[in-house]
Scaffold this active site. Structure first.
Site: not given
Ligand SMILES: Cc1cc2nc3c(=O)[nH]c(=O)nc-3n(C[C@H](O)[C@H](O)[C@H](O)COP(=O)(O)OP(=O)(O)OC[C@H]3O[C@@H](n4cnc5c(N)ncnc54)[C@H](O)[C@@H]3O)c2cc1C
Ligand SMILES: Cc1cc2nc3c(=O)[nH]c(=O)nc-3n(C[C@H](O)[C@H](O)[C@H](O)COP(=O)(O)OP(=O)(O)OC[C@H]3O[C@@H](n4cnc5c(N)ncnc54)[C@H](O)[C@@H]3O)c2cc1C
Ligand SMILES: Cc1cc2nc3c(=O)[nH]c(=O)nc-3n(C[C@H](O)[C@H](O)[C@H](O)COP(=O)(O)O)c2cc1C
Ligand SMILES: Cc1cc2nc3c(=O)[nH]c(=O)nc-3n(C[C@H](O)[C@H](O)[C@H](O)COP(=O)(O)O)c2cc1C
Ligand code: FES
Ligand code: FES
Lengths: 305, 262, 305, 262
Positions: C126, C129, C191
């Site tokens: 990830n 974010c 995202n």
């Protein structure tokens, strides 16, 4: 009676709802139409020194949450637009702000000079169109280019200079700061968000240019975020003008509370018709009155301080 | 997202003019237009020439996109959005003056005037260069009380410009309204005559269109937008914009002469 | 019967609709629930080595066109999540992909190693974010950091590595290319989009963190654009996995036609319930059948070639 | 965007327990909850203790946000979203077992059982630490057929835990359903007894909530989400999750003992 008058870079507006660039502002008469619809100032369609036909149709794709466009900055060239501005200055009582673009500082300066000579009340530097190579956001995501262009323009014309920025970057605060360093009198945010739709039945992008710029209600939170982040960076040094997804007074109120000193409205003309401007202005006024707020100035940035 | 429809049939109705029928569940009125999308070629405004459940467009080949449309085969698809714009007003006695593909939007209006509005009298003047450019004559004869045809070469009907024959019909008193659609050079004298005589007139105008939703300004005539305020303009508006007729905007937005545009 | 099976980095999926990270994937049982709802693979909630409580409530704001969240990457820490993955591997038949984050390459590597040891079928890095300082998109907009992290992770674990990118940048192609250079086996986009809403009556941002990440139907064109732009850059070298705003089969189809090899679905769980996955998969299949397309592979990138 | 409502009145109903009434035009059923937002403090789930046009929440002060809510004055505003979750099922003979603020969601259910569903018999057991923790006794007496009160210190009603008196009531045959809401330590034996005796039971559970719309997983018990599948769980689900009761998730998502959470 709540006071919804605002002053942006010395330009007095009877209320904060202006017409955004690229909508209607192609001729003196359509600018007049926007004024009749209640716009407190008119930003012209962005223009360049030379005429541009823009992209091929289809240049519009509609979907549930907004509009995608890839007009491609069509415009009849600075000289033709200057005539419209001259005429608009005679026909309209609201300020006329010339939106200009070019491929480098020199072109921006020339277009701005023509705009100034036409009697425009201010210029708006379009550093944010997301679908034309070599201009718009391609320049606008480079903080140094932004500073250079703004500096050059400021050194050549003595009108207020608005700088219109793109949301399609992670460097927005830096870019805004460089615009201010360059002498920007106001920051305008946002231009459209890069977006794309494909027609499954035709197996083709809905726009001739594959992707385009997303405007309308679905981008509201993106615009509010950008205004907030710019406001946080530039503080009270220059006003921030909010644009993106505003369809109702409550949308505009969010922009003010995020730090905007005024707003611009584009796609709402499609959603609400040509009187979108006065309707939104009335809704703002009603809100302020219901809330016992005396002046719109009292709520600018109130949610983020 | 554009809707996508399938061609039910494609009939050549005149030289380089094709009528394409398709099922499309949208309410529409005569005068309204759609944006027809042929991926890879373009998207163009076309009037609905049939407004029932099985809609129709009637297209004249003048360039790449219209050519692609005219060549669509049964079962082939195209993208469509709309219908956009306004429509004609009905009155008891109607004079219709059509030039060439101007008949595309007028034919369903004539049909509706008779079938739905049961108006008292409809007289149609329909002009074109030559016999091979005329179309939908059966349809018009069926619904109109009188049809006057004129061709420039005299190959069918009277010989001459349609205005030569239609203009004298315009006199205060008999017709409640005049509808016209066709080349601007044809419509200008008609509108002027109507304004001069004090006869109600509605003219359907064409301008270069991009958005068709009233935002881009491409189709502006004066303070009006053809896609949103038109394409049918009434006497009041026509009297305001009459001097702007004959000028159109190129794709850049520059004003050019109507004749210059292609 | 149209074939909607796909293979992503050697992982076979019965259809292309996976569960996106951060939705449901907090425990083995909720992952199982996603499987029951039809998800063809499950991405876990993103986790870090140490436990994180996430941001204070309110962490969700709903509006007409989507959802804003600022969960703040709450997670019970890698070891606790590893137990859930182990359990999920026993309970579920679909692949379990561990989403991890950290503040530097080292933390990413450690979290990935724990994920690998737990039996995860792949890891998703990830780098996107938008509302936690020091990680996510703060790293993910720096192409060099992206390359470094991916390289380190690849050199330490031999699982497929998905790299999840942010739309909030102008450098997406470069970032994607650097991820591929680092050895990414798949790129996941997008995202959430940075966004903000203000409650006019309360004069306060709707999220405790002021801004957050925008997901749901309103971001669809942004995600499609990002997938297209990544696909254009990385070509067929690695698969692109599309995520953002997918609520119906037709939305997913657009992603495939823009170049996605598979998709992930998050917010649709709110809009359509837990069977969103199988419903969307069915809609994809029906579309392909109606269109006479034999396999989903036949439409990947078809609109942009 | 959250809705914003104004406090009509705020009444202290027990020690540290306040009922706040407000006008809110949303359909709601007993058992459902709302997310109450106090800017600067937080957002917390609270059951609706009144579900008519003038809604109500009844809040016990346990921390910063509940304290702010309990202090709201008439005319002050708060943000609200919902209502979320499901509600109790009605049956002819209902046994209600409430502990402390568990009564918040049960009181309107009792009222509705009598007023709208006209059920045959409702017996309520209501327990708390002390007399000063009990509330809405008039309301319950008005709508229930019988009310048994127990306090741990014996300051009102029977002395002891409410389960001491309520558990023996649970026997196959008489009650069609048992509703319970309160501390998990109270509900676990009740649910177990019901399951053992084969009596229908519905328990309203509390878990740490963030999204309240079923996406974040914060409130998960097993494969169920309290905000979406609950907060009221029926016999079937309870028999599945009974071993998971007593464990809750901290804000990070880690499973901890129910008692640990504050
Ligand atoms: C409201 C309206 C209704 C119309 N109805 C019909 C109809 O029913 N039947 C019919 O045959 N034609 C109709 N037209 C004209 C039709 O749109 C043009 O013939 C068509 O766009 C030509 O496109 P092309 O790509 O084939 O030609 P091109 O080679 O691209 O252009 C040829 C000429 O067509 C015109 N044109 C091109 N693109 C556009 C555009 N986007 N908008 C407007 N004009 C354009 C211009 O004058 C141009 O010079 C209508 C136009 C309008 C505005
Ligand atoms: C479905 C549901 C219905 C509820 N109904 C009521 C009611 O009608 N009346 C009432 O007084 N209380 C009710 N509660 C409990 C109430 O939500 C907590 O007391 C409140 O959140 C405490 O917040 P605080 O900021 O004051 O305390 P804090 O100091 O923040 O926390 C104290 C304790 O409250 C709990 N808590 C805190 N935040 C949350 C949260 N977001 N979600 C769940 N629990 C939390 C935790 O156990 C925490 O340890 C309900 C809870 C749920 C889940
Ligand atoms: C059809 C169309 C054309 C536009 N043209 C321009 C333009 O020429 N110059 C510019 O700065 N912005 C242009 N924009 C962007 C708008 O000015 C505005 O920034 C954006 O649409 C977001 O606002 P909205 O949601 O109110 O439309 C255009 C937008 C649309 C929809
Ligand atoms: C409540 C919520 C929590 C999320 N948490 C994470 C996360 O932990 N890690 C991550 O990579 N993405 C997270 N996301 C982003 C989603 O995985 C997804 O990229 C995004 O929501 C867009 O997809 P959607 O429109 O289908 O929801 C979260 C999204 C939401 C709405
Ligand atoms: S075509 Fe854009 S305004 Fe008419
Ligand atoms: S609170 Fe988020 S899933 Fe229940």
């Amino acid at each position: 009676m709540a006071d919804i008058g605002v002053e942006v870079c010395g330009i007095r507006l009877k209320h904060p709802v202006m017409l955004a660039s690229g909508i209607l502002g192609i001729s003196a008469e359509t600018m007049k139409r926007a004024e009749e619809g209640g716009a407190s100032a008119v930003i012209t369609k962005s223009f360049s020194i030379e005429e541009r036909a823009g992209h091929e149709n289809p240049t519009i794709a509609l979907f549930k949450h907004g509009i995608l466009n890839s007009m491609g900055l069509p415009n009849p060239g600075a000289r033709a637009m200057a005539k419209e501005i001259e005429k608009a200055k005679k026909m309209c009582r609201v300020p006329i702000i010339a939106s200009v673009f070019g491929k480098d500082a020199d072109e921006f300066v020339k277009a701005c000079e023509i705009a100034r000579d036409s009697g425009a009340d201010a210029v708006e530097i379009n550093l944010s169109c997301p679908h034309v190579p070599g201009t718009g956001m391609e320049l606008g995501v480079d903080p140094n280019a932004v500073k250079e262009i703004v500096t050059e323009v400021k050194s050549c014309i003595d009108l207020p200079v608005f700088v219109k920025l793109t949301p399609n970057t992670h460097a927005l605060q830096k870019i805004a700061l460089m615009a201010v360093e360059g002498g920007a009198d106001a920051i305008v945010a946002i231009n459209t968000v890069r977006g794309m739709l494909i027609n499954p039945m035709m197996k083709k992008p809905e726009l001739s240019t594959i992707f385009g710029g997303y405007s309308g209600p679905g981008i509201l939170p993106i615009g509010i975020y950008c205004v907030y982040t710019i406001y946080s960076a530039v503080g009270q040094s220059v006003p921030v003008i909010g644009v993106g997804g505003i369809c109702r007074g409550m949308d505009a109120i969010q922009y003010f509370m995020a730090g905007a000193s005024a707003v611009q409205v584009g796609s709402a003309v499609y959603y609400r018709g040509y009187s979108a401007f006065s309707e939104i202005a009335n809704e703002i006024e009603t809100f302020l009155e219901n809330e016992g707020v005396n002046s719109i100035r009292d709520i600018i940035g109130i949610a983020v301080r | 997202m554009r809707e996508v429809v399938e061609v039910l049939e494609n009939n050549r109705v005149a030289k380089n003019v094709h009528t394409i029928r398709f099922r499309w569940k949208r309410d529409a009125r005569p005068g309204q237009f759609v944006m027809v999308w042929i991926p890879g070629s373009g998207e163009v405004p076309l009037s609905l020439s049939y407004v029932g459940d099985i809609k129709g467009i009637t297209v004249k080949v003048v360039g790449e996109t219209t050519e692609k449309i005219a060549r669509l085969k049964t079962g082939e698809r195209f993208g469509i959005r709309g219908p956009y714009g306004n429509s004609y007003s009905y009155a008891n006695k109607i004079l219709v003056i059509a030039g060439g593909t101007g008949m595309c939007s007028l034919a369903p209006a004539i049909e509706m005037a008779r079938v739905n509005y049961k108006v008292a009298f409809i007289k149609v003047f329909f002009g074109a260069k030559s016999a091979e450019d005329l179309f939908m004559l059966d349809r018009i004869e069926k619904f109109a009380d009188a049809l006057v045809i004129a061709t420039e070469d005299g190959s069918l009907g009277k010989k001459g410009l349609i205005t030569d024959f239609a203009l004298p019909e315009i006199k205060k008193g008999f017709y409640d309204i005049v509808w016209t659609c066709g080349p601007e050079a044809m419509m200008i004298p008609i509108v002027k005559k109507c304004l001069a005589e004090g006869v109600n007139v509605e003219a359907s105008l064409e301008r270069y269109m991009k958005c068709a939703i009233g935002v881009c300004g491409s189709c502006a005539i004066g303070r009006f937008l053809v896609c949103k305020d038109g394409p049918v303009f009434d006497t009041k508006i026509l009297s305001e914009i009459i001097n702007g007729l004959g000028k159109v905007r190129s794709p850049s937005g520059r004003l050019i002469d109507y004749a210059e545009q292609s």
